[in-house]
Design an enzyme around this catalytic site. Structure first.
Site, PDB file in Angstrom:
ATOM      1  CG  HIS A 223      -6.467   4.626  11.300  1.00 44.72           C
ATOM      2  ND1 HIS A 223      -6.044   5.537  10.362  1.00 44.72           N
ATOM      3  CD2 HIS A 223      -7.432   5.259  11.999  1.00 44.72           C
ATOM      4  CE1 HIS A 223      -6.732   6.667  10.495  1.00 44.72           C
ATOM      5  NE2 HIS A 223      -7.577   6.514  11.487  1.00 44.72           N
TER       6      HIS A 223
ATOM      7  CG  HIS B 247     -10.006   7.654  15.714  1.00 47.00           C
ATOM      8  ND1 HIS B 247      -9.335   8.851  15.600  1.00 47.00           N
ATOM      9  CD2 HIS B 247     -10.085   7.147  14.459  1.00 47.00           C
ATOM     10  CE1 HIS B 247      -9.035   9.069  14.323  1.00 47.00           C
ATOM     11  NE2 HIS B 247      -9.472   8.053  13.612  1.00 47.00           N
TER      12      HIS B 247
ATOM     13  CE  LYS C 255      -3.838  10.413  10.058  1.00 47.11           C
ATOM     14  NZ  LYS C 255      -4.944   9.523  10.357  1.00 47.11           N
TER      15      LYS C 255
ATOM     16  CG  HIS D  55      -7.205  12.121   6.601  1.00 46.55           C
ATOM     17  ND1 HIS D  55      -8.165  11.518   7.367  1.00 46.55           N
ATOM     18  CD2 HIS D  55      -7.852  12.705   5.557  1.00 46.55           C
ATOM     19  CE1 HIS D  55      -9.357  11.727   6.818  1.00 46.55           C
ATOM     20  NE2 HIS D  55      -9.193  12.456   5.729  1.00 46.55           N
TER      21      HIS D  55
ATOM     22  CG  HIS E 239      -8.666   6.328   6.583  1.00 51.60           C
ATOM     23  ND1 HIS E 239      -8.311   7.311   5.691  1.00 51.60           N
ATOM     24  CD2 HIS E 239      -8.631   6.910   7.806  1.00 51.60           C
ATOM     25  CE1 HIS E 239      -8.074   8.420   6.351  1.00 51.60           C
ATOM     26  NE2 HIS E 239      -8.254   8.208   7.631  1.00 51.60           N
TER      27      HIS E 239
ATOM     28  CG  ASP F 274     -10.828   5.701  10.547  1.00 51.90           C
ATOM     29  OD1 ASP F 274     -10.461   6.299  11.572  1.00 51.90           O
ATOM     30  OD2 ASP F 274     -11.335   6.282   9.573  1.00 51.90           O
TER      31      ASP F 274
END
Ligand code: NCD
Ligand code: ZN
Length: 344
Positions: free
Chosen positions: A14, A16, A100, A137, A175, A247
């Site tokens: 995970h 970004h 996602k 999420h 997460h 994350d």
């Protein structure tokens, strides 16, 4: 005597990476240690179609440092307009490895997310059929629900009903931050959970005691100490259900240190050093490899990386406190304790 630990090269399930100057600045931080990463699609605008994913993958490959072997594993951002046929083709060609699901409004750039799960039913059924993981999420966005309860409420009111309605759907609880998340993730074999580096280190006091600390603010927000301990127990257990998803979520300092600061901790730079310290503190160094390098590929049905990395223990290691993107600085997560393990 130096202590050395050799691990299969780790992956980040995970991550970004953003775009533009930020992508260029943060990608080397991950590519230095990690073999692969699941790339989050919450750009502005998001990565929604297979064509978007092709274009984003090309921008990532173009930003990679010379000689890097890092592989981005692409995802699509589920919307109420997503076409099942497009997702199926993207999965079957190997372009994407997951989809996602952001509940609309749950986090950074999630306003285009899903409001009504019934609208995405055809996509979910197809995913269950082909075994494509759905990364979720897991927070409700209802204003009445306290921000510290949003994960636990999501599990009971959204995730469990969704899984019952979609047999065979393979889900990654992204997460997780609570004991309830740990317990639910353990409850079925078509479920897994990623755990971040920072949620193993901080609880909500780190954000709020002695002044507000914007660089510890992320979503889902860190919870009470008992939850951090539950995450530590899960991550260091070696159980196949749990694996690393950092994350790592960079935002420019000007947007973190702000009256309405962005959510996200940037941990790509020092994650492996922090994790080695955490696993050592818990007497679980022998289970670090399962968490960083073995359990993730097993759930995603991918081979483990062929090469290895070596961590050595010695004098305290120092990392830059900030990364310069050329358009602003990004603060590297400070675990608050010295790090002694370095990646050789
Ligand atoms: C992430 C971001 O900034 O994109 N922020 C965060 O606090 N983790 C979004 C997310 O993963 O929720
Ligand atoms: Zn994220």
């Amino acid at each position: 005597m130096t202590q050395t630990l050799t691990l299969r090269r780790p992956d980040d399930w995970h991550l970004h990476l953003r775009d533009g100057a930020m992508l260029k600045a943060v990608l080397p931080e991950t590519a230095r240690h990690f073999g692969r990463a699941i790339i989050m699609p919450n750009l502005v605008p998001p990565v929604v179609t297979s064509a978007d994913a092709v274009a984003y993958r090309e921008r990532i490959m173009a930003a990679l440092p010379e000689g890097a072997t890092f592989q981005p594993l692409m995802t699509l951002y589920l919307t109420e307009h997503t076409q099942a046929a497009d997702v199926r083709a993207a999965a079957e060609s190997g372009l994407i490895r997951a989809v996602k699901l952001y509940p609309a409004g749950a986090t950074t750039n999630s306003h285009g997310g899903v409001r009504d799960l019934e609208k995405v039913r055809p996509v979910l059924e197809m995913m269950a059929e082909i075994g494509l993981p759905l990364c979720i999420h897991g927070e409700v966005t209802t204003p009445e629900v306290d921000i510290f309860d949003r994960e636990a409420v999501f599990i009971d009111t959204v995730l469990d009903p969704l899984r019952r309605a979609t047999p065979g759907l393979r889900v990654v609880m992204e997460h997780i931050t609570t004991a309830q998340g740990v317990a639910y993730a353990r409850s079925a074999s078509d479920l897994a959970a990623t755990i971040t580096t920072h949620h193993l280190v901080i609880n909500r006091n780190h954000i709020l005691v002695g002044g507000i600390k914007p660089h510890y603010y992320c979503l889902p927000v860190a919870k009470r100490e008992e939850h951090r301990l539950a995450l530590r127990e899960a991550a260091t257990s070696g159980e196949a259900t749990f694996f690393l998803g950092t994350d790592s979520a960079p935002h420019m300092d000007a947007l973190k240190e702000h009256a309405c600061g962005c959510a996200g901790c940037f941990t790509a730079t020092n994650t492996m050093s922090i994790l080695a310290e955490v696993f050592e503190q818990d007497g679980a160094l022998d289970r670090l490899e399962a968490f960083t390098s073995l359990n993730g590929p097993a759930f995603y049905r991918l081979p483990v990386n062929e090469d290895t990395i070596a961590l050595t223990k010695g004098e305290a290691v120092s990392y830059p406190s900030k990364i310069d993107t050329g358009e602003g600085m990004v603060t590297v997560f400070d675990p608050g304790f010295p790090l002694h393990w370095r990646v050789a």
